[in-house]
Design an enzyme around this catalytic site. Structure first.
Site: not given
Length: 632
Positions: A326, A355, A373, A375, A377, A461, A507
């Site tokens: 992000c 992580r 990911q 990912d 946005h 979400k 997201h």
RNA sequence: GCCCAUGUAGCUCAGUCGGUAGAGCACUUCCUUGGUAAGGAAGUGGUCGCCGGUUCGACUCCGGCCGUGGGCUCCA
């Protein structure tokens, strides 16, 4: 006389008749009286509606399995008198019961407990419901030293306490239960595990036993067969066996090494994903793997997520290995003043993150410490929010269906109305977000479950969970609002009115992480990938050495047509080569013997289906080619 | 991270009451050239997860660590 409605028909009964007598149903394990679940032994004093509850229903199974938990606790108390029972609920697949014991149970204990349970079941001990006055209940359980039960009673507001008695065993319990232990005909204790009292790791570690029981032996056999099936689909076994990935102790836990075949699968997924996302108006970006710690302080991750982050020092300054993509996307957004004309801006990245997940949660490629990911946005105006959410759902479903998933469970997670102070963002933001999520869900015709209080603190979400070929649920796609990062990074756009407005930030991911998704695909297909995803689509094999030249020629033509093909010219018998190709789950096997070479054809065999007959190279290519397209 | 279990050849697994290991498959070579789920023979291959302790001697007993599995917990 009272009037009782059974099976849509009214019957007259004497007051005080039991539910069992009214139903006269051998398969009933409990009853539903005016909608309430009760024991079959309950006496009916007034006119009412009575329905049977059988093992075939979800609530029936819950009651049955809960009775299984009691039976196990009875057996445990007999064999281990010092064991203190705590709680023992039914779960989706059976039950567990947690005990406080001086020494945790071992696998050997399971056999003994199971034997004792079978003995107790055979005795057909009646299971009797009783009400204890509060004081009596407290006295009773303290005399037995069952301190955990006392703790539970303390939290109960009622004056009388519901307990169930079966022979020498008495348990604090709301019920209902099956009428006697004899209803349990098949018993299997599955595993022991540690579990914290009340799920809190500051509390004492209890010893938990998982088990399952059934009304017939046949059902247990079926259940165990399903577990066997799941084992055959286990990606942790299939992955290495099919040369897809490996793990290495010397490299570290939770770090995946993708072999050529696994890398091929990833590439195929990514190519498809990229195509779909570019078509849907996303722009792909790339951001660094490390960054200064202060970037993560600005995003707020540092405060909330510090424990899970890998950090290291560079020239006396703390850096972190990125755990999320992000902030990088926020920085790119901020490189210029964005106009409302530029929105929506959809920024996507194959972002590899690291992580430090706690060691106990690692699981094959499904839960790892380094993963990529898919990912993205979306930066947009309030007016665009709903269409954007709808677009995300549409894209997710299209892609998940292409991967062979047809059934989904969808959760809408919203604020906990009782603790609105826990959340960031304004009421207007939450309302708009929630409304847009709901209308997008309705537009896509999806059934969904509304989960109050399941939202994360920065926004509501939608999660799409898919069901695989064995009916197991996996969470992949998520689409969540973020009312946090926009503020923290001061993201705005220039509106039509010439003023700054804050952006709505969404997201989302479709696959979740590619490591996890490949693992799920392996489990779903049991390693037998559809042709379009198979790392090796075809294997050409010779019958004798004389056809090697022809076989190579066939391979050349397949390669030229873009087929991922291998050749097997070893001096083994064709049956052996076929067996190996079947074991490796290669979709197409092309046998090239003397007969085929002579006629310039191949004999085609499909994985799991057997020999399809002989085909020309063109016909073979057409057949494979058709299967090699992304479905949908 | 916590509880329990577990770690012997690439894989599946034997084995040693403490005297430094074995099978099948795989792999290599040779024989075989056989038509749709395993042809034959020989051979290679192990610091018995790692480190330390006890012992004349440890794969075996003890301790620590690492990995894996079943759970708990966590999943900004």
């Amino acid at each position: 006389m009272i009037e009782i409605l059974v099976d849509e028909q009214k019957h007259g009964f004497e007051a005080g008749v039991t539910a069992a007598e009214v139903l006269a149903d051998k398969d009933a394990i409990a009853a539903r009286v005016d909608g309430r679940l009760v024991d079959l032994s309950v006496r009916l004093e007034e006119s009412c509606t009575v329905e049977p509850v059988r093992f075939g229903s979800e609530e029936g199974r819950k009651i049955f399995w809960h009775s299984g938990a009691h039976l196990m606790a009875q057996a445990v108390k007999q064999l281990f008198p010092e064991a203190k029972p705590t709680i023992g609920p039914a779960i989706p697949d059976g039950f567990y019961y947690d005990f406080d014991v001086p020494k945790p149970f071992t696998d050997e204990d399971l056999g003994r407990i199971e034997e004792r349970m079978k003995k107790l079941a055979k005795k057909q001990i009646p299971i009797i419901h009783k009400w204890f006055p509060r004081e009596q209940a407290i006295k009773f359980f303290s005399e037995r030293g069952e301190t955990y039960k006392l703790e539970i009673i303390k939290d109960l507001p009622d004056k009388r306490i519901s307990v169930y008695e079966q022979g020498d065993f008495v348990d604090l319990c709301r019920g209902p239960h099956v009428p006697n232990t004899g209803r349990i005909k098949a018993i299997k204790l599955l595993s022991v595990a540690g579990a914290y009292w009340r799920g809190d790791e500051n509390n004492r570690m209890l010893s938990r036993i998982y088990g399952i029981v059934f009304p017939t032996e046949g059902q247990l056999k079926e259940h165990l067969a399903r577990l066997e099936q799941a084992k055959l689909h286990d990606h942790r076994k299939l992955g290495p066996a099919l040369d897809i990935f490996s793990f290495h102790e010397e490299a570290g836990a939770g770090l995946v090494f993708w072999h050529p075949k696994g890398a091929t699968i990833r590439r195929l997924i990514q190519n498809y994903w990229n195509r779909e996302h570019l078509a849907a108006g996303y722009q792909l970006v790339v951001t660094p793997h490390i960054g200064r710690g202060r970037l993560w302080q600005q995003s707020g991750h540092y405060d909330h997520y510090r424990e899970d982050m890998y950090t290291f020092m560079v020239d006396n300054e703390e850096y972190v290995l990125k755990p999320m993509n992000c902030p990088g996307h926020m920085l790119i957004y901020r490189t210029k003043v964005r106009s409302y004309r530029d929105l929506p801006l959809r920024m996507a990245e194959w972002g590899t993150v690291y992580r430090n997940e706690r060691s106990g949660v690692l699981h094959g490629t499904i839960r790892v410490r380094g993963f990529t990911q898919d990912d993205a946005h979306i930066f947009c105006t309030p007016g665009q929010v709903e269409d954007e959410i709808f677009g995300v759902i549409k894209l997710s479903l299209k892609m998940l269906r292409a991967f062979g998933f047809t059934d989904f469970n969808v959760d809408l997670s919203v604020r906990d109305p009782k603790h609105l102070d826990k959340y960031l963002g304004t009421d207007e933001q939450w309302d708009l977000a929630e409304k847009s999520l709901i209308s997008a869900l309705e537009r896509s015709g999806l059934k969904y479950h509304r989960a109050e209080g399941e939202a994360v603190f920065y926004g509501p979400k939608i999660d799409i969970k898919l069901l695989d070929s064995l009916g197991r649920e996996w969470q992949c796609s998520t689409c969540q609002f973020d009312f946090n990062l926009g503020d923290r990074f001061k993201l705005y756009y220039m509106g039509e009115d010439g003023k700054h407005h804050s952006v709505y930030l969404v997201h989302r991911t479709v696959l979740g992480s590619i490591e996890r998704f490949v693992g799920i695909l392996v489990e779903h297909y049991g390693g037998a990938f559809p042709t379009w995803l198979a790392p090796v689509q075809a294997r050409v094999m010779t019958v004798t050495d004389k056809e090697i030249g022809y076989a190579r020629n066939v391979v050349r033509q397949l390669v030229a047509a873009g087929v991922r093909v291998e050749i097997d010219t070893r001096s083994d018998k064709i049956a052996y080569k076929v067996a190996e190709a079947e074991r490796l789950k290669i979709p197409y096997m092309l046998v090239t013997g003397a007969r085929e070479a002579q006629k310039q054809v191949v004999s085609l065999r499909r994985h799991g289906k057997g020999n399809l007959g002989t085909f020309s190279i063109e016909a073979t290519l057409a057949q494979i080619g058709e299967q090699a397209n992304v479905p949908g």
